[in-house]
Design an enzyme around this catalytic site. Structure first.
Site, mmCIF file in Angstrom:
data_model
loop_
_atom_site.group_PDB
_atom_site.id
_atom_site.type_symbol
_atom_site.label_atom_id
_atom_site.label_comp_id
_atom_site.label_asym_id
_atom_site.label_seq_id
_atom_site.Cartn_x
_atom_site.Cartn_y
_atom_site.Cartn_z
ATOM 1 C CB CYS A 87 38.251 33.944 39.704
ATOM 2 S SG CYS A 87 39.010 33.662 41.314
ATOM 3 C CD GLU A 222 44.136 30.317 41.058
ATOM 4 O OE1 GLU A 222 43.466 30.829 40.128
ATOM 5 O OE2 GLU A 222 44.121 30.743 42.222
ATOM 6 N NE ARG A 223 43.023 28.968 33.107
ATOM 7 C CZ ARG A 223 42.137 29.090 32.144
ATOM 8 N NH1 ARG A 223 42.430 28.700 30.925
ATOM 9 N NH2 ARG A 223 40.948 29.585 32.374
ATOM 10 C CB CYS A 231 41.891 27.952 43.311
ATOM 11 S SG CYS A 231 41.135 27.871 41.664
#
Length: 294
Positions: A87, A222-223, A231
């Protein structure tokens, strides 16, 4: 009783629960991570980061073979407990945690190598007190799935971008479309990528480029999480997609505005190919202790 000391961190509103586990002794289940990240019954976060030495994990040991300087591994999970490659905002928050808690040193001009499931990410301090990281090489993922989202009048084509984790970027006609989107429901992709994808909805500024810097607005689903305020890798994917659509002459410097703030993206050449960098703030919010057995 499972009592865990944690730190809450955030980077442009993308928030994380970080737990120090240098020796790799703590392995939470997906359900425990989901409970920890739950905003009603847990601490509340978009993701969970375990701070563990690379040598203590098989994935980290594999990274050390090529990058012995990457002492620390960012063991990252989405809010639902699913494993994620890494991330971009999380790397900056992790760098803040490692340096402020005394696990690593990062002086101005130095580089901190952080191991992830998507390889090593090099982090430096910025002059404004934030962090900038080199996310490495990127690529067009192909497929160009059609994306259907709630309150979008018609499905739109998306552009697949891989920056270590998968993204699909969708261009919208204007600010009204961006603001009316209902991202409480997961956008549908056709075809659906095997590993899923984060989905970014983008509106260019008018004009697109000012003073040599491209400027866009973005919202993201976001998954494994849902809509988030920011993100990092999605911001990078957005800049790369808009530059791709703009064609030759498009700038290599971008500012991307998200609900949680604005981040800077830089695209630059290296000997191994084109890299992309991300810069912005990250902070530690508070420390606490949680009992997962309660």
């Amino acid at each position: 009783m499972t009592r865990i000391e944690f730190t809450k961190a955030q980077a442009t509103g993308n928030d994380f629960v970080i737990v120090a586990d240098p020796d790799g002794a703590l392995q939470l289940t997906a359900d425990e991570i989901a409970r920890l990240c739950d905003r009603h019954f847990g601490v509340g976060a978009d993701g969970y980061i375990r701070a563990v030495r690379s040598e203590r994990l098989p994935e980290g040991a594999a990274v050390l073979a090529d990058a012995p300087e990457a002492e620390w591994f960012m063991d990252y999970y989405n809010a639902d407990g699913s494993v994620a490659e890494m991330c971009g905002n999380g790397v900056r928050a992790y760098a803040r945690f490692l340096t402020e808690r005394g696990f690593a040193q990062l002086e101005p001009g130095e580089t901190l190598a952080i191991a992830t499931r998507a390889g090593v990410k090099d982090v430096q301090r910025t002059g404004t007190g934030g962090f900038q990281l080199d996310l490495g090489r990127w690529r067009l993922a192909g497929g160009e799935p059609v994306v259907d989202a709630s309150r979008l009048d018609v499905a739109r084509p998306g552009l697949g971008i891989d920056v270590g984790n998968p993204h699909v970027v969708v261009a919208l006609a204007g600010a009204d479309e961006l603001e009316q989107l209902d991202l409480t429901r997961r956008p549908e992709l056709d075809p659906e990528p095997v590993a899923g994808a984060n989905v970014e909805f983008v509106v260019p500024s008018d004009p697109l480029v000012r003073d040599g810097v491209g400027r866009v607005r973005m919202r993201v689903y976001e998954r494994g999480v849902g809509e988030t305020l920011s993100c990092g890798t999605g911001i990078v994917a957005t800049a790369l997609a808009v530059r791709h659509w703009a064609g030759s002459g498009a700038p290599n410097f971008w500012q991307v505005e998200v609900p949680g703030g604005t981040l800077q993206v830089r695209i630059f050449p290296t000997e191994e190919g084109e890299h992309v960098g991300l810069a912005g703030a990250a902070e530690l919010v508070f420390d606490g202790v949680v009992d997962l057995s309660a």
